[in-house]
Design a protein around this motif. Structure first.
Motif, mmCIF file in Angstrom:
data_model
loop_
_atom_site.group_PDB
_atom_site.id
_atom_site.type_symbol
_atom_site.label_atom_id
_atom_site.label_comp_id
_atom_site.label_asym_id
_atom_site.label_seq_id
_atom_site.Cartn_x
_atom_site.Cartn_y
_atom_site.Cartn_z
ATOM 1 N N UNK A 230 -37.040 33.468 -53.813
ATOM 2 C CA UNK A 230 -38.343 33.563 -53.171
ATOM 3 C C UNK A 230 -38.403 34.932 -52.518
ATOM 4 N N UNK A 231 -39.332 35.764 -52.973
ATOM 5 C CA UNK A 231 -39.482 37.133 -52.463
ATOM 6 C C UNK A 231 -40.775 37.208 -51.670
ATOM 7 N N UNK A 232 -40.700 37.671 -50.421
ATOM 8 C CA UNK A 232 -41.870 37.729 -49.548
ATOM 9 C C UNK A 232 -42.061 39.177 -49.105
ATOM 10 N N UNK A 233 -43.172 39.778 -49.526
ATOM 11 C CA UNK A 233 -43.427 41.198 -49.272
ATOM 12 C C UNK A 233 -44.641 41.379 -48.378
ATOM 13 N N UNK A 234 -44.530 42.333 -47.467
ATOM 14 C CA UNK A 234 -45.671 42.758 -46.661
ATOM 15 C C UNK A 234 -45.875 44.240 -46.836
ATOM 16 N N UNK A 235 -47.072 44.661 -47.231
ATOM 17 C CA UNK A 235 -47.354 46.084 -47.414
ATOM 18 C C UNK A 235 -46.429 46.716 -48.440
ATOM 19 N N UNK A 256 -35.620 31.551 -61.735
ATOM 20 C CA UNK A 256 -37.027 31.366 -61.388
ATOM 21 C C UNK A 256 -37.322 32.188 -60.137
ATOM 22 N N UNK A 257 -38.411 32.956 -60.189
ATOM 23 C CA UNK A 257 -38.740 33.858 -59.081
ATOM 24 C C UNK A 257 -40.181 33.608 -58.637
ATOM 25 N N UNK A 258 -40.357 33.469 -57.330
ATOM 26 C CA UNK A 258 -41.697 33.411 -56.744
ATOM 27 C C UNK A 258 -41.862 34.620 -55.832
ATOM 28 N N UNK A 259 -42.899 35.395 -56.061
ATOM 29 C CA UNK A 259 -43.178 36.599 -55.261
ATOM 30 C C UNK A 259 -44.452 36.373 -54.468
ATOM 31 N N UNK A 260 -44.328 36.398 -53.143
ATOM 32 C CA UNK A 260 -45.485 36.336 -52.254
ATOM 33 C C UNK A 260 -45.794 37.761 -51.807
ATOM 34 N N UNK A 261 -47.027 38.211 -52.032
ATOM 35 C CA UNK A 261 -47.417 39.582 -51.692
ATOM 36 C C UNK A 261 -48.483 39.529 -50.609
ATOM 37 N N UNK A 262 -48.139 39.966 -49.406
ATOM 38 C CA UNK A 262 -49.055 39.894 -48.289
ATOM 39 C C UNK A 262 -49.910 41.133 -48.124
ATOM 40 N N UNK A 263 -51.179 40.909 -47.758
ATOM 41 C CA UNK A 263 -52.117 41.987 -47.437
ATOM 42 C C UNK A 263 -53.179 41.407 -46.511
ATOM 43 N N UNK A 284 -41.033 33.143 -66.106
ATOM 44 C CA UNK A 284 -40.195 32.675 -65.003
ATOM 45 C C UNK A 284 -40.652 33.209 -63.650
ATOM 46 N N UNK A 285 -41.709 34.054 -63.651
ATOM 47 C CA UNK A 285 -42.191 34.688 -62.427
ATOM 48 C C UNK A 285 -43.546 34.129 -62.021
ATOM 49 N N UNK A 286 -43.690 33.788 -60.739
ATOM 50 C CA UNK A 286 -44.974 33.371 -60.173
ATOM 51 C C UNK A 286 -45.337 34.341 -59.054
ATOM 52 N N UNK A 287 -46.490 35.000 -59.173
ATOM 53 C CA UNK A 287 -46.958 35.947 -58.158
ATOM 54 C C UNK A 287 -48.084 35.287 -57.371
ATOM 55 N N UNK A 288 -47.931 35.250 -56.054
ATOM 56 C CA UNK A 288 -48.921 34.613 -55.177
ATOM 57 C C UNK A 288 -49.374 35.628 -54.129
ATOM 58 N N UNK A 289 -50.642 36.083 -54.170
ATOM 59 C CA UNK A 289 -51.126 36.951 -53.093
ATOM 60 C C UNK A 289 -51.394 36.132 -51.834
ATOM 61 N N UNK A 290 -51.192 36.771 -50.686
ATOM 62 C CA UNK A 290 -51.438 36.117 -49.397
ATOM 63 C C UNK A 290 -52.324 37.040 -48.566
ATOM 64 N N UNK A 291 -53.530 36.578 -48.253
ATOM 65 C CA UNK A 291 -54.488 37.406 -47.522
ATOM 66 C C UNK A 291 -54.682 36.833 -46.119
ATOM 67 N N UNK A 315 -35.681 24.141 -51.449
ATOM 68 C CA UNK A 315 -34.250 24.196 -51.097
ATOM 69 C C UNK A 315 -33.412 24.787 -52.224
ATOM 70 N N UNK A 316 -32.467 25.608 -51.860
ATOM 71 C CA UNK A 316 -31.590 26.250 -52.841
ATOM 72 C C UNK A 316 -31.993 27.663 -53.177
ATOM 73 N N UNK A 317 -33.228 28.037 -52.850
ATOM 74 C CA UNK A 317 -33.655 29.403 -53.131
ATOM 75 C C UNK A 317 -32.990 30.389 -52.175
ATOM 76 N N UNK A 318 -32.721 31.591 -52.689
ATOM 77 C CA UNK A 318 -32.395 32.720 -51.828
ATOM 78 C C UNK A 318 -33.708 33.413 -51.485
ATOM 79 N N UNK A 319 -33.891 33.730 -50.211
ATOM 80 C CA UNK A 319 -35.155 34.280 -49.731
ATOM 81 C C UNK A 319 -34.945 35.724 -49.305
ATOM 82 N N UNK A 320 -35.747 36.625 -49.879
ATOM 83 C CA UNK A 320 -35.708 38.053 -49.548
ATOM 84 C C UNK A 320 -37.050 38.420 -48.926
ATOM 85 N N UNK A 321 -37.002 39.049 -47.754
ATOM 86 C CA UNK A 321 -38.221 39.421 -47.040
ATOM 87 C C UNK A 321 -38.168 40.911 -46.730
ATOM 88 N N UNK A 322 -39.267 41.619 -47.005
ATOM 89 C CA UNK A 322 -39.358 43.041 -46.661
ATOM 90 C C UNK A 322 -40.800 43.369 -46.309
#
Length: 351
Positions: A230-235, A256-263, A284-291, A315-322
């Protein structure tokens, strides 16, 4: 560094004087081509080095210089003696040069102990520029020699216009066959380097990259990379996380990768075309924008990036936040409190 010492022409003049003095004490210690960069970095460090993050970038470069040119403890006083005649150009008159130099040299020696071998900096040419959104530029640079970085690492960057000011940037790509590196830069009000990169730098301009450094965002290599991310990005925190996606794409192996892109709003979401291509290309990739501040966004896309990240967490995911410092400070407390194990939570160690 004083205003005069921050000028490129003054640094060149000081570097020539320093080199002449150093050659008298210790001939051949530093190559001529490295002198101006080294002197500018030393001047910046001795005079204060700016904020903590800027000092860490300076020390990464100077620690690598120490390793690269096999400096020894006895070289510290020699380099300090060579700099002493130009000290008034580098520091205010009231500053005790000797005391500051001893402190700076101790920091450099400590940094050298953490660095491996290899070059201290890479000249790089800007080969592409895309103004991706208001105040955000995507630069493509080609180092003259291949930069040995891994996805998730950070690289110090310095511009000729601002000698001695090294700033961290994370490549937004995995290593490419052509050796190019993509950098995402947001202009911040107090950021002299970032504003120059966004508003002034153009293709064919030159800059310098420092040694790649692990900052806690790389995928573990052993025993096996995590299978679910689970990848969570801001800016522009998107950059290192996009590099991780490119790394996974080279060998998905069931990941399996989920990318949350914040703006804040839809208009603030940059690099949207690349994100769409990634989402459509990789099953295998899911991109989810977050506004966080856009009432016309779809209900499933409304909210800040961390809130949507927790919604998509499994549960079980590794979470990366930047992302921005405030986002990382919140993530450091909020995500473990929500049940994400700290050994599966990856945040940048430099912010």
């Amino acid at each position: 560094m004083t205003g005069a010492a921050g000028d490129d022409a003054v640094i060149d003049e000081v570097a020539a004087s320093f080199r002449a003095g150093l050659e008298a004490y210790c001939p051949g210690l530093l190559p001529e081509r490295a002198t101006a960069l080294v002197v500018a970095a030393l001047a910046r460090l001795v005079s204060g080095g700016g904020d903590r993050v800027g000092r860490l970038a300076l020390l990464a470069v100077l620690g690598k210089v120490h390793r690269r040119y096999r400096l020894r403890p006895e070289h510290g006083p020699l380099i300090g003696a060579a700099l002493a005649p130009v000290a008034p150009r580098l520091c205010p008159p009231q500053v005790s040069w000797e005391r500051r130099w001893r402190r700076a040299w101790a920091l450099i020696e400590r940094a050298a102990g953490r660095m491996g071998d290899g070059p201290a900096f890479w000249p790089a040419e800007v080969v592409g520029r895309d103004l991706a959104a208001e105040g955000i530029v995507i630069l493509t640079v080609r180092p003259w020699r291949r930069l040995p970085f891994r996805p998730g690492q950070a690289v110090p960057l310095c511009l000729p216009q601002h000698p001695g000011r090294w700033r961290w940037y994370c490549p937004a790509n995995a290593p490419r066959p052509d050796g190019t590196v993509e950098l995402h830069v947001r202009a911040v009000p107090a950021g002299i380097v970032s504003r120059t990169l966004v508003h002034e730098v153009r293709p064919d301009d030159l800059l310098h990259l420092g040694p790649p450094v692990d900052i806690g965002l790389s995928l573990p290599a052993t025993p096996k990379p995590p299978r679910d991310l689970l990848l969570v990005a801001g800016g522009t925190g998107l950059a290192p996380l996009r590099a991780l996606i490119e790394q996974v794409a080279a060998a998905p192996d069931g990941c399996r990768v989920t990318l949350i892109v914040g703006a804040r709003t839809i208009a603030d979401l940059y690099d949207a075309i690349t994100l769409d291509k990634l989402d459509q290309t990789h099953p295998w990739l899911t991109v989810v924008p977050a506004f966080s501040h856009d009432p016309i966004a779809a209900p499933a896309e409304q909210g800040d990036a961390l809130t949507l990240g927790l919604y998509h967490y499994r549960p079980g995911q590794h979470v990366y936040v930047c992302g921005p410092p405030a986002m990382l400070d919140t993530a450091r407390h909020r995500l473990p409190a929500a049940g994400i194990p700290t050994n599966r939570l990856h945040l940048p160690t430099i912010q």
